[in-house]
Design a protein around this motif. Structure first.
Motif, PDB file in Angstrom:
ATOM      1  N   PRO A 106      18.311  -4.698  -4.568  1.00 15.79           N
ATOM      2  CA  PRO A 106      16.899  -5.096  -4.577  1.00 15.79           C
ATOM      3  C   PRO A 106      16.694  -6.466  -5.218  1.00 15.79           C
ATOM      4  O   PRO A 106      17.365  -6.818  -6.187  1.00 15.79           O
ATOM      5  N   ILE A 107      15.779  -7.213  -4.666  1.00 16.23           N
ATOM      6  CA  ILE A 107      15.430  -8.532  -5.208  1.00 16.23           C
ATOM      7  C   ILE A 107      14.012  -8.494  -5.784  1.00 16.23           C
ATOM      8  O   ILE A 107      13.764  -8.992  -6.878  1.00 16.23           O
ATOM      9  N   ILE A 108      13.096  -7.904  -5.033  1.00 18.56           N
ATOM     10  CA  ILE A 108      11.705  -7.761  -5.476  1.00 18.56           C
ATOM     11  C   ILE A 108      11.273  -6.319  -5.206  1.00 18.56           C
ATOM     12  O   ILE A 108      11.565  -5.767  -4.142  1.00 18.56           O
ATOM     13  N   TYR A 109      10.579  -5.734  -6.184  1.00 22.89           N
ATOM     14  CA  TYR A 109       9.999  -4.406  -5.972  1.00 22.89           C
ATOM     15  C   TYR A 109       8.678  -4.329  -6.726  1.00 22.89           C
ATOM     16  O   TYR A 109       8.627  -4.543  -7.934  1.00 22.89           O
ATOM     17  N   LEU A 110       7.595  -4.026  -5.990  1.00 22.90           N
ATOM     18  CA  LEU A 110       6.269  -3.892  -6.587  1.00 22.90           C
ATOM     19  C   LEU A 110       5.614  -2.619  -6.068  1.00 22.90           C
ATOM     20  O   LEU A 110       5.739  -2.281  -4.881  1.00 22.90           O
ATOM     21  N   SER A 111       4.905  -1.919  -6.938  1.00 25.56           N
ATOM     22  CA  SER A 111       4.175  -0.727  -6.530  1.00 25.56           C
ATOM     23  C   SER A 111       2.919  -0.591  -7.386  1.00 25.56           C
ATOM     24  O   SER A 111       2.976  -0.755  -8.605  1.00 25.56           O
ATOM     25  N   LEU A 112       1.795  -0.300  -6.736  1.00 30.34           N
ATOM     26  CA  LEU A 112       0.526  -0.179  -7.447  1.00 30.34           C
ATOM     27  C   LEU A 112      -0.314   0.914  -6.801  1.00 30.34           C
ATOM     28  O   LEU A 112      -0.495   0.939  -5.581  1.00 30.34           O
ATOM     29  N   LYS A 113      -0.826   1.810  -7.639  1.00 31.49           N
ATOM     30  CA  LYS A 113      -1.713   2.860  -7.156  1.00 31.49           C
ATOM     31  C   LYS A 113      -3.155   2.520  -7.515  1.00 31.49           C
ATOM     32  O   LYS A 113      -3.458   2.161  -8.648  1.00 31.49           O
ATOM     33  N   SER A 114      -4.021   2.638  -6.534  1.00 33.51           N
ATOM     34  CA  SER A 114      -5.443   2.379  -6.743  1.00 33.51           C
ATOM     35  C   SER A 114      -6.218   3.531  -6.122  1.00 33.51           C
ATOM     36  O   SER A 114      -6.190   3.713  -4.896  1.00 33.51           O
ATOM     37  N   ASN A 115      -6.878   4.313  -6.975  1.00 35.96           N
ATOM     38  CA  ASN A 115      -7.583   5.507  -6.521  1.00 35.96           C
ATOM     39  C   ASN A 115      -6.607   6.443  -5.801  1.00 35.96           C
ATOM     40  O   ASN A 115      -5.649   6.903  -6.378  1.00 35.96           O
ATOM     41  N   LYS A 116      -6.810   6.680  -4.518  1.00 32.30           N
ATOM     42  CA  LYS A 116      -5.955   7.594  -3.767  1.00 32.30           C
ATOM     43  C   LYS A 116      -5.003   6.847  -2.836  1.00 32.30           C
ATOM     44  O   LYS A 116      -4.492   7.400  -1.868  1.00 32.30           O
ATOM     45  N   GLN A 117      -4.745   5.593  -3.162  1.00 33.59           N
ATOM     46  CA  GLN A 117      -3.890   4.774  -2.317  1.00 33.59           C
ATOM     47  C   GLN A 117      -2.768   4.147  -3.142  1.00 33.59           C
ATOM     48  O   GLN A 117      -2.957   3.813  -4.307  1.00 33.59           O
ATOM     49  N   THR A 118      -1.610   3.996  -2.524  1.00 30.22           N
ATOM     50  CA  THR A 118      -0.487   3.328  -3.172  1.00 30.22           C
ATOM     51  C   THR A 118      -0.005   2.197  -2.269  1.00 30.22           C
ATOM     52  O   THR A 118       0.249   2.405  -1.074  1.00 30.22           O
ATOM     53  N   PHE A 119       0.117   0.999  -2.848  1.00 29.21           N
ATOM     54  CA  PHE A 119       0.587  -0.173  -2.120  1.00 29.21           C
ATOM     55  C   PHE A 119       1.962  -0.574  -2.660  1.00 29.21           C
ATOM     56  O   PHE A 119       2.204  -0.498  -3.868  1.00 29.21           O
ATOM     57  N   ASN A 177      -6.640  14.049   1.873  1.00 31.98           N
ATOM     58  CA  ASN A 177      -7.447  15.093   1.232  1.00 31.98           C
ATOM     59  C   ASN A 177      -6.589  15.766   0.174  1.00 31.98           C
ATOM     60  O   ASN A 177      -5.516  15.262  -0.165  1.00 31.98           O
ATOM     61  N   LYS A 178      -7.046  16.881  -0.338  1.00 31.51           N
ATOM     62  CA  LYS A 178      -6.314  17.537  -1.415  1.00 31.51           C
ATOM     63  C   LYS A 178      -4.932  18.010  -0.987  1.00 31.51           C
ATOM     64  O   LYS A 178      -4.039  18.171  -1.816  1.00 31.51           O
ATOM     65  N   LYS A 179      -4.753  18.240   0.312  1.00 34.62           N
ATOM     66  CA  LYS A 179      -3.494  18.790   0.782  1.00 34.62           C
ATOM     67  C   LYS A 179      -2.582  17.776   1.464  1.00 34.62           C
ATOM     68  O   LYS A 179      -1.362  17.888   1.387  1.00 34.62           O
TER      69      LYS A 179
END
Length: 460
Positions: A106-119, A177-179
């Protein structure tokens, strides 16, 4: 409890059916069971980042992995002091050799969660290597040419495929949704180096009239990369030389490809969930600096130029390693090359990942997974069952068993430590060989270091 046992039997039966596919390589890694580590989403893009912080992987250490599978271990070739022996390799192997390896840097790795979404965003170097060879060829290299004068021998087939490329990936996961959670990872691939020689055969014969020992390779190979291939008519040879440019270190847009990962996770109940993912649906392309090469003719040794590689005290001694290099240096004189006229495509290893999780309580859960891969016309499978436990608020441990090739049962483990600003993790499917990797025929290892940055505004 009865329902729980019924579910476990169902999952074991489901994954065992898939586990009977023929296996030639391994792909399962218990990293996928570490819910605290965002890199677990590499097994399924639908897995959400569990941290509320921005995750930045440390370059080179943000999920470096090595997968090695062969019918021999590195210590067949090298001893503890790194001395090599083709004779030891030949006697230890005793059968045609097969090996496959996959490495990711790996050279670059980024992860961010915002509300119910992950980028997510990642950039990595990937290399795929696979091959097989007639083990009698090892004896030929070890003995040298003298013992073969006056005889006729054939070796083969010998195959080797090496594929090096950059992968730029963008991932997105959403809790519908929840599931249900859905995920996608799109990839742009940049081919850097490719070498493929398939079913090469080698004939060793003697021309008594001319007092020559002739080595005659037959077959073709494809090569693409930062190289310059030229034919020299006066010398009647084809040379292949490195020809690096700044662009070769970064992105090779002329050998681009694309790929995609798709996945979902669904909660059957509050305790039980299943997930399915298909990964590496994609390809790289070959055209820029890409050549087809054909062997024609023979490498001739006069009887006075023959060497042996068993008696270092003799005047005819030639070290096996140097003899092998000299043989490869002679190949350009009997090779013709032709540039690709049309773009060619190389498919990636397609992976199918099935997983079931049953949560026993807030700190413990059971995981079952099956990893099926198809590559180069062969399918392979890896079946795993793991127990996870959270120790305190920072340490997660997963341990269990892996069924490889429906023959070997290997114990594996994964662990992670998550502090306020840093996270470290390690995962392997073969504990026995973790401390002695040189003796491993099967090893899947992954480790990493993540930096954690709060995205919440400070309260004054």
């Amino acid at each position: 409890m009865k329902n729980f046992l019924g579910k476990i039997k169902f999952y074991v039966l489901l994954f065992a059916v898939l586990g009977w596919f023929s296996a030639e390589a391994q792909n399962g890694n218990p990293l996928q069971f570490l819910s605290e580590v965002s890199q677990s989403s590499l097994a399924n893009p639908a897995f959400q980042n569990q941290s509320e912080k921005l995750i930045i992987g440390l370059p080179v250490l943000s999920g470096a992995s090595l997968k090695w599978n062969a019918n021999f271990s590195p210590d067949y070739i090298f001893s503890e002091n790194f001395s090599y022996s083709f004779d030891r390799f030949y006697n230890s192997l005793g059968e045609p050799g097969e090996a496959a390896a996959i490495a990711t840097l790996p050279i670059i790795y980024l992860s961010l969660k915002s509300n119910k979404q992950t980028f997510g965003l990642s950039l990595s170097e990937r290399i795929l290597v696979s091959g097989n060879f007639d083990h009698e060829f090892l004896r030929f290299i070890d003995q040298g040419l003298v013992p073969y004068y006056g005889q006729e021998e054939e070796y083969g087939p010998i195959s080797l495929k090496t594929h090096l490329f950059k992968e730029l990936a963008f991932s997105y996961a959403r809790q519908v949704n929840k599931k249900l959670s859905l995920g996608i990872r799109t990839k742009v691939l940049f081919g850097q180096f490719f070498y493929d020689i398939e079913n090469m055969n080698l004939t060793v014969q003697t021309d008594e009239a001319k007092q020559l020992l002739q080595i005659i390779p037959s077959g073709t190979y494809r090569v693409s990369g930062p190289i310059d291939v030229q034919y020299h008519p006066l010398e009647n040879k084809t040379t292949v030389k490195p020809d690096l440019s700044a662009g070769d270190y970064f992105f090779k847009f002329k050998n681009m490809g694309a790929g995609i990962d798709l996945g979902f996770s669904y909660a059957l109940s509050k305790q039980t969930s299943i997930s399915v993912a298909i990964a590496d649906l994609g390809f790289t392309s070959l055209k820029y600096r890409s050549y087809d090469n054909t062997f024609s003719g023979s490498i001739d040794y006069h009887i006075n130029d023959l060497y042996q590689s068993t008696d270092p005290g003799s005047s005819t001694y030639f070290e096996p390693k140097e003899a092998l290099l000299a043989l490869s240096d002679s190949l350009p004189y009997i090779t013709s090359a032709e540039a690709f006229t049309q773009r060619q495509y190389e498919l990636l290893p397609i992976k199918l990942n099935l997983m079931a999780t049953h949560r026993l309580n807030d700190r413990m859960k059971l995981n079952f997974s099956d990893n099926l891969t198809y590559y180069n016309g062969e399918s392979n499978n890896y079946l795993s069952a793991y127990f996870n436990i959270l120790l305190g608020t920072r340490f997660e441990l997963s341990s269990g068993l892996n069924l490889y090739n429906a023959e070997q049962l290997l114990p594996g483990f994964a662990c992670s430590y998550t502090g306020k600003s840093v996270q470290v993790f390690l995962a392997t499917n073969n504990i026995y060989k973790l401390v002695q990797p040189s003796k491993a025929k099967n090893l899947n290892l992954c480790f990493g270091v993540n930096l954690l940055f709060s995205t919440q505004p400070k309260l004054y």
